[in-house]
Enzyme design. Structure first.
Site, PDB file in Angstrom:
ATOM      1  N   HIS A   1      -3.768  -4.668  -0.256  1.00 31.80           N
ATOM      2  CA  HIS A   1      -3.344  -5.237   1.031  1.00 31.80           C
ATOM      3  C   HIS A   1      -3.447  -6.761   0.981  1.00 31.80           C
ATOM      4  CE1 HIS A   1      -3.083  -1.644   3.639  1.00 31.80           C
ATOM      5  NE2 HIS A   1      -3.996  -1.132   2.817  1.00 31.80           N
TER       6      HIS A   1
ATOM      7  N   CYS B   1       0.837  -1.197   0.000  1.00 32.68           N
ATOM      8  CA  CYS B   1       0.000   0.000   0.000  1.00 32.68           C
ATOM      9  C   CYS B   1       0.885   1.265   0.000  1.00 32.68           C
ATOM     10  CB  CYS B   1      -1.000  -0.028   1.152  1.00 32.68           C
ATOM     11  SG  CYS B   1      -2.348   1.174   0.942  1.00 32.68           S
TER      12      CYS B   1
ATOM     13  N   GLU C   1      -2.694  -8.795   3.275  1.00 31.75           N
ATOM     14  CA  GLU C   1      -3.146  -9.270   4.595  1.00 31.75           C
ATOM     15  C   GLU C   1      -4.648  -9.084   4.786  1.00 31.75           C
ATOM     16  OE1 GLU C   1      -2.418  -4.898   5.401  1.00 31.75           O
ATOM     17  OE2 GLU C   1      -1.650  -6.438   4.036  1.00 31.75           O
TER      18      GLU C   1
END
Length: 205
Positions: A186, A81, A188
């Site tokens: 992202h 990001c 995650e």
């Protein structure tokens, strides 16, 4: 097992990232210690917030120069990001700010290129289209969806763009320059697809 260092310079969703690595059986440490970055096998540069503030924190802590040194030695580095944006030469987010210059290109507002009716920031799930082969995508398929939250994008970086996504315009989704990688999305927060990207970073690069 490789040791992953997640750079802690006061910006980013660090413990969510650490948990993601744990869930794929990889060891990750959250650290602001230069020596620990030197010992690590691979480095993650996270980031959430404004480019200028993050760049200043990297400079003040000395972690920016540490990341550059390790990357220049050939150590795999993944920016996520804002962390990806910091890898570029410069950003035009509320002024002009210098980045780490590990990937040629710059950061510009998505409002310059998307239709005026679309919301900024761009938040949501979008499909990836691969533009170059990369080991980062070893365990995923073209068309898999990942999660974005951003108002700025990587520009003038086509040579190093490895994936794009569409949000009213074609936007840079992932970049690579040798051992230096970046994802605008992202991993995650991108479910099994994102975990497979982190898995590939650990095992394939």
């Amino acid at each position: 097992m490789v040791m992953i260092a997640i750079v802690d310079y006061g910006v980013g969703n660090l413990f969510s990232l650490k948990s993601s690595f744990a869930s794929i059986g990889e060891e990750a440490v959250v650290t602001g210690d230069r020596a620990e970055l030197q010992r690590a096998d691979k480095i993650i540069l996270p980031g959430v917030g404004a480019f200028g503030d993050a760049a200043e924190k990297l400079k003040q802590t000395g972690l920016g120069s540490a990341v550059i040194e390790e990357a220049q030695k050939g150590k795999p580095l993944l920016g996520i990001c804002l962390g990806m944006q910091l890898l570029f030469e410069r950003s035009f987010e509320y002024g002009r700010h210098d980045g780490l210059a590990l990937i040629p290109g710059e950061v510009r507002p998505i409002s310059d290129v998307i239709p005026s009716g679309l919301k900024v920031p761009h938040i949501g799930w979008n499909a990836l289209r691969f533009t170059q082969a990369s080991p980062l995508f070893k365990y995923i398929s073209e068309g898999d969806c990942v999660y974005f939250v951003h108002s700025f994008y990587g520009a003038n970086c086509a040579e190093h763009t490895i994936a794009v996504a569409e949000y009213g315009a074609v936007l840079t989704a992932a970049v690579q320059n040798g051992n230096v990688y970046g994802t605008q999305f992202h991993p995650e927060k991108s479910g099994p697809v994102g975990l497979n990207i982190l898995r590939a970073f650990c095992r394939e690069v």
